[in-house]
Design a protein around this motif. Structure first.
Motif, PDB file in Angstrom:
ATOM      1  N   GLU A   1       0.710  -1.072   0.344  1.00  0.00           N
ATOM      2  CA  GLU A   1       0.105   0.291   0.236  1.00  0.00           C
ATOM      3  C   GLU A   1       1.161   1.258  -0.321  1.00  0.00           C
ATOM      4  OE1 GLU A   1      -2.939  -0.002   2.491  1.00  0.00           O
ATOM      5  OE2 GLU A   1      -3.602  -1.893   2.784  1.00  0.00           O
ATOM      6  N   TYR A   2       2.179   1.345   0.733  1.00  0.00           N
ATOM      7  CA  TYR A   2       2.697   2.857   0.819  1.00  0.00           C
ATOM      8  C   TYR A   2       4.417   2.610  -0.233  1.00  0.00           C
ATOM      9  CZ  TYR A   2      -0.774   3.182   4.359  1.00  0.00           C
ATOM     10  OH  TYR A   2      -1.832   3.541   4.805  1.00  0.00           O
ATOM     11  N   GLU A   3       4.679   1.471  -0.978  1.00  0.00           N
ATOM     12  CA  GLU A   3       5.710   1.565  -1.379  1.00  0.00           C
ATOM     13  C   GLU A   3       5.439   1.494  -3.184  1.00  0.00           C
ATOM     14  OE1 GLU A   3       9.163  -0.826   1.391  1.00  0.00           O
ATOM     15  OE2 GLU A   3       8.172  -1.489   0.398  1.00  0.00           O
ATOM     16  N   ALA A   4       6.252   2.378  -4.230  1.00  0.00           N
ATOM     17  CA  ALA A   4       5.829   2.037  -5.141  1.00  0.00           C
ATOM     18  C   ALA A   4       5.181   0.767  -5.606  1.00  0.00           C
ATOM     19  CB  ALA A   4       7.013   2.901  -6.107  1.00  0.00           C
ATOM     20  N   ARG A   5       4.712   0.527  -6.443  1.00  0.00           N
ATOM     21  CA  ARG A   5       4.501  -0.897  -7.582  1.00  0.00           C
ATOM     22  C   ARG A   5       5.396  -1.282  -8.149  1.00  0.00           C
ATOM     23  NH1 ARG A   5      -0.400  -4.503  -7.856  1.00  0.00           N
ATOM     24  NH2 ARG A   5       0.736  -6.354  -9.378  1.00  0.00           N
ATOM     25  N   VAL A   6       6.860  -0.008  -9.073  1.00  0.00           N
ATOM     26  CA  VAL A   6       7.789  -0.647  -9.989  1.00  0.00           C
ATOM     27  C   VAL A   6       8.706  -0.909  -9.119  1.00  0.00           C
ATOM     28  CG1 VAL A   6       8.496   1.550  -9.121  1.00  0.00           C
ATOM     29  CG2 VAL A   6       8.431   0.505 -11.630  1.00  0.00           C
ATOM     30  N   ALA A   7       9.033  -0.587  -7.468  1.00  0.00           N
ATOM     31  CA  ALA A   7       9.483  -1.537  -6.765  1.00  0.00           C
ATOM     32  C   ALA A   7       9.803  -2.780  -6.205  1.00  0.00           C
ATOM     33  CB  ALA A   7      10.252  -0.563  -5.667  1.00  0.00           C
ATOM     34  N   LEU A   8       8.295  -3.457  -6.002  1.00  0.00           N
ATOM     35  CA  LEU A   8       8.279  -4.681  -6.255  1.00  0.00           C
ATOM     36  C   LEU A   8       8.081  -5.216  -6.619  1.00  0.00           C
ATOM     37  CD1 LEU A   8       5.811  -3.416  -3.713  1.00  0.00           C
ATOM     38  CD2 LEU A   8       8.430  -3.894  -2.720  1.00  0.00           C
ATOM     39  N   ASP A   9       6.705  -5.082  -7.950  1.00  0.00           N
ATOM     40  CA  ASP A   9       6.594  -5.596  -8.685  1.00  0.00           C
ATOM     41  C   ASP A   9       7.534  -6.820 -10.152  1.00  0.00           C
ATOM     42  OD1 ASP A   9       4.894  -6.931 -10.647  1.00  0.00           O
ATOM     43  OD2 ASP A   9       3.509  -6.017 -10.776  1.00  0.00           O
ATOM     44  N   GLY A  10       7.725  -7.724 -10.246  1.00  0.00           N
ATOM     45  CA  GLY A  10       9.241  -8.698 -11.363  1.00  0.00           C
ATOM     46  C   GLY A  10       8.357  -9.024 -12.451  1.00  0.00           C
ATOM     47  N   GLY A  11       6.914  -8.908 -12.691  1.00  0.00           N
ATOM     48  CA  GLY A  11       6.056  -9.986 -13.809  1.00  0.00           C
ATOM     49  C   GLY A  11       6.110 -11.117 -13.515  1.00  0.00           C
ATOM     50  N   ALA A  12       5.519 -11.610 -14.562  1.00  0.00           N
ATOM     51  CA  ALA A  12       4.725 -12.538 -13.826  1.00  0.00           C
ATOM     52  C   ALA A  12       5.767 -14.153 -13.470  1.00  0.00           C
ATOM     53  CB  ALA A  12       4.722 -13.359 -15.325  1.00  0.00           C
ATOM     54  N   ASP A  13       6.725 -13.881 -13.431  1.00  0.00           N
ATOM     55  CA  ASP A  13       7.815 -14.755 -12.641  1.00  0.00           C
ATOM     56  C   ASP A  13       8.920 -14.019 -11.706  1.00  0.00           C
ATOM     57  OD1 ASP A  13       9.445 -13.914 -14.450  1.00  0.00           O
ATOM     58  OD2 ASP A  13      10.712 -16.033 -15.134  1.00  0.00           O
ATOM     59  N   GLY A  14       8.696 -12.712 -12.181  1.00  0.00           N
ATOM     60  CA  GLY A  14       9.423 -11.884 -10.659  1.00  0.00           C
ATOM     61  C   GLY A  14      10.781 -12.446 -11.584  1.00  0.00           C
TER      62      GLY A  14
END
Length: 276
Positions: free
Chosen positions: A185-198
């Protein structure tokens, strides 16, 4: 009969924090008290914390390898497990080395490396404008660049980077919802989301890294334990040698990829084993 003493500021804070589910309520209470400039500010900080804002965003900094790293709202909070990644990097970085902190976020990794190794010539880059603004508070501002991976870096760094830290996002898209609320909820998604398998971002970094690394230079990144085999395969397809370091205590898995020192050794050897 004398009146019962009023609860101390610390005990009141601890009670509120515990009720909100904060596991380390005592430590957090002390940090809030130290950070607040007035009772009004303390009350505001407490409300933000009990409503779920990460403590580091509330107080404005995170502790990382003995440093106080400025962390602005919305910026990825450096994890203590990632200190293991920096430890591996420090062991491989000679004094005066050219180093890059890619996907730098707050710049915590680069700052920790520069603090541990004398004379490091450090550059950093991130796609997120908020992260870049934050990193420029923690690193020499003129060497922090905004843009996609290697694109904004000075071209004269190509073939000269001795140590490349890439704290790429590696959470699979479908697992973002399983993260603690403080992160999702509080960190940018671009810093977390690595795609389908990460591993989408990692593959892009691995493909381009040989053109930026000096002969014998190293690329280091963190990955999930279940992703290790595929992460190692990605860097080997780029002609880099790879080994894996793990720290069970911190649940940390780090891949260390190395550009061969000579062109003769550039191709990965068939059946080369991963060392742990």
């Amino acid at each position: 009969m004398s009146a019962s003493p009023s609860p101390s500021p610390v005990s009141s804070l601890v009670s509120r924090l515990r009720a909100a589910g904060c596991v380390f309520a005592e430590e957090e209470a002390e940090l809030l008290l130290a950070a607040a400039g007035s009772p009004t500010e303390l009350a505001s900080m407490l409300e933000r914390r009990v409503h779920g804002l990460p403590l580091e965003h509330v107080v404005g900094w995170a502790g990382f390898r003995g440093l106080r790293i400025a962390v602005d709202p919305g910026v990825f909070v450096p994890r203590r497990r990632t200190e293991f990644l920096v430890e591996q990097a420090v062991a491989l970085t000679p004094p005066g080395a050219v180093a890059v902190d890619l996907c730098c976020g707050s710049g915590a990794l680069g700052a920790a490396l520069a603090a541990a190794v004398e004379g490091v010539e450090l550059y950093a880059a991130d796609l997120d404008p908020a992260a870049v603004r934050c990193a420029r508070r923690n690193l020499p501002a003129e060497r922090v660049y905004e843009g996609d991976l290697f694109a904004p870096l000075p071209t004269e760094l190509r073939g000269r980077v001795q140590l490349l830290l890439a704290n790429v996002p590696y959470v699979p898209t479908g697992e973002i919802g399983l993260l603690p609320s403080e992160a999702r909820e509080y960190e940018a998604r671009v810093a977390l989301d690595g795609g389908a398998d990460g591993l989408d971002v990692l593959r892009r970094v691995a493909a381009a890294a040989p053109g930026w690394l000096a002969p014998g230079g190293h690329l280091l990144f963190e990955t999930g334990e279940r992703q290790t085999e595929h992460a190692v395969a990605a860097v080997r397809r780029s002609g880099l040698a790879a080994r894996v370091a793990t720290c069970e205590e911190r649940y940390a898995t780090v891949v260390i990829a190395t550009r061969p020192a000579t062109a003769v050794d550039a191709a990965p050897r068939a059946g080369e084993a991963t060392s742990r």
